[in-house]
Design an enzyme around this catalytic site. Structure first.
Site: not given
Length: 534
Positions: A118, A246, A293, A354, A389
């Site tokens: 990811e 997100h 992100r 998110h 994160r």
């Protein structure tokens, strides 16, 4: 008023809470472990985690050093390096425990784990169960918990407040050195009675706070209850300005919570496109669609504002559809249910709130600033995430700190006795609310102002306006709280307003743009790195 006593009290039934409960119960078969959930045990933030859990699993292509570096880069200078090393190095052992509990992760044709990748990761290290990893982990843990005799799960119990010296008539402030947690007051929503639970050790594993925003991937239970309760109890909260949006939630106006399109889709080759069909991520970051992100979310926000649209697109039409259906069956079926065939059509996506990277400040053993109170999972700020994160580090963090909290509890439990002088809940002078509109409308106002003023891109003026409106909502809600009987709706509103205040206050203190906090009035990063502690 009834009184319950338990050795270990766990608030929340996600991966953090259940992991802790299971370990303490097996270590102390003669002691009681009580898990409280405000709906039913399966309904948690964990359940909605799609992508997977990150861990160094194949040391021929990956290493602890790589995972540590990826985490530190994503955290933009505010991670605690010691905590990052602890989580990354202890993570694989915690993942193996889940496998031993019966959790199933996908494997390839050779029988090896099918590792995903990811945004922000330099290697394939994401273990997953199709696109419903959290649901699978929740299933495996609940099966173990239900088979453990000295664990009791209380469904439909809503925790109202932590019990500290404040409830004994003492003045408690943030400078009080020995604040202690004796248990909680809880609303049994099946009887509408306030119960008193005394505990030797209390663990907050109460999840996130995404419901403070109008658009979120979080379930309706994610109202920041743990963070708000600790703040009211004069405990330490930090880094609440770092709210992760997100980048790719399925765009469906008026639908809440938003359906998540996991980052793993982009890890497998999905391409973000704007209204004109252009693949735009290369204009924002050399990592393109696999940038962290915060960068992807801001890029999408920028494209939407430039084109005057409410979403962009995720193009999967060039991908192997058999592999897509196998890896992402839930996403495929969801899209199909609203008339989108991902083999032929682009998926409309937009950012949604998110994950909260900040929260209740803890040390390396999950201890909070309040004695006998631990926190783990999304409600905690351990130092792992810093300003942003890294994808799929959340389930890992929850397991590692549930385990460390358990180890610290083993050392602590024999030193603690129940405090039996706790007064009953005082509801004198309150009446049943005559107009629920006072609660529901205030919540709509809160979600609106947080989304409009404290979203992906912020300014000083927006933050100031948000604070003024929050002050008014706070005053109105506290007055209501003093005059009507307690309800889950009122408690959640009260908690969300507190969380909103903490996010805005922290954002106002941070005079720079860093990680998830992006303020166009302070675009430069400060050389003085600091956590915002409230």
């Amino acid at each position: 008023m009834s009184e319950l006593r338990t050795d270990f009290l766990v608030i929340g039934s996600g991966i953090a809470g259940l992991s802790y409960a299971l370990k303490t119960a097996k270590h102390f078969p003669d002691k009681t472990v009580t898990v409280i959930t405000k709906t039913h045990a399966e309904e948690t933030n964990t359940k909605y985690a799609q992508g997977g859990v990150a861990g160094v699993w194949d040391e021929t292509t990956d290493s602890f050093e790589k995972h540590i570096e990826d985490t530190l880069i994503a955290g933009d200078g505010l991670c605690n390096p010691n905590i990052v090393e602890i989580v990354v190095k202890e993570g694989p052992e915690r993942i193996q425990e889940l496998i031993d509990y019966g959790a199933i992760f996908d494997k390839d044709a050779s029988g090896q784990y099918a590792l995903g990748r990811e945004g922000g990761h330099s290697a394939y290290r994401i273990l997953h169960h199709k696109d419903v990893t959290g649901q699978e982990l929740e299933r495996a843990l609940l099966a173990q918990v239900k088979a453990t005799k000295n664990i009791e799960i209380k469904h439909h119990w809503f925790v109202v407040d932590l019990i500290t010296q404040h409830h004994l008539g003492y003045l408690v402030t943030k400078s009080t050195p020995d604040i202690q947690c004796y248990g909680v007051y809880v609303l049994n929503t099946q009887t509408n009675e306030i119960e008193k639970i005394l505990a030797k050790i209390t663990v907050l594993a109460s999840g996130g706070c995404g419901q403070v925003y109008r658009t979120t991937t979080n379930p309706t239970i994610a109202t920041g209850d743990g963070v708000a309760m600790v703040y009211r109890a004069k405990g330490r909260i930090e880094n609440m300005e770092f709210i992760q949006f997100h980048p790719t939630a399925l765009y469906q106006p008026g639908v809440s919570p938003s359906f998540l399109i996991t980052e793993a889709v982009r890890g497998d080759g999905g391409i973000l496109r704007n209204k004109k069909g252009e693949a735009f991520m290369e204009q924002y970051d050399e990592r393109k669609d696999l940038a962290p992100r915060d960068i992807v979310a801001r890029a999408i926000d920028s494209e939407m504002k430039k084109d005057g649209t409410e979403h962009v697109y995720l193009d999967c039409t060039h991908m192997n559809m058999e592999k897509f259906k196998q890896h992402f069956p839930n996403i495929y079926e969801k899209c199909l249910s609203i008339g989108i065939d991902v083999a032929r059509q682009w998926i409309p996506v937009a950012p949604a709130a998110h994950y909260s990277c900040g929260g209740i400040k803890t040390d390396e053993w999950g201890k909070t600033s309040i004695q006998h109170l631990f926190a783990c999972g999304e409600c905690a700020s351990t130092g792992l995430h810093g300003a942003n994160r890294l994808a799929s580090n959340s389930l890992l963090e929850a397991m590692v700190f549930a385990h460390r909290s358990y180890l610290a509890s083993v050392e602590l439990i024999h030193q603690i006795e129940y405090n039996t002088n706790i007064p009953n809940w005082n509801a004198m002078g309150t009446t049943h609310p005559k107009e629920m509109i006072l609660i529901t409308q205030s919540r709509k106002e809160l979600e609106q102002l947080m989304s409009d003023y404290v979203g992906i891109v912020r300014t000083d003026v927006r933050l100031q306006r948000a604070m003024k409106r929050l002050d008014l909502l706070f005053e109105e809600t506290e007055q209501l709280y003093k005059t009507v009987t307690v309800s889950p709706q009122l408690c959640e509103l009260r908690n969300l307003i507190t969380v909103g205040y903490l996010i805005v206050k922290s954002a106002m203190f941070r005079k720079e743009s860093r990680g998830l906090h992006y303020n166009t009035d302070h675009l430069q990063k400060s050389e003085l790195l600091q956590n915002i502690i409230l």
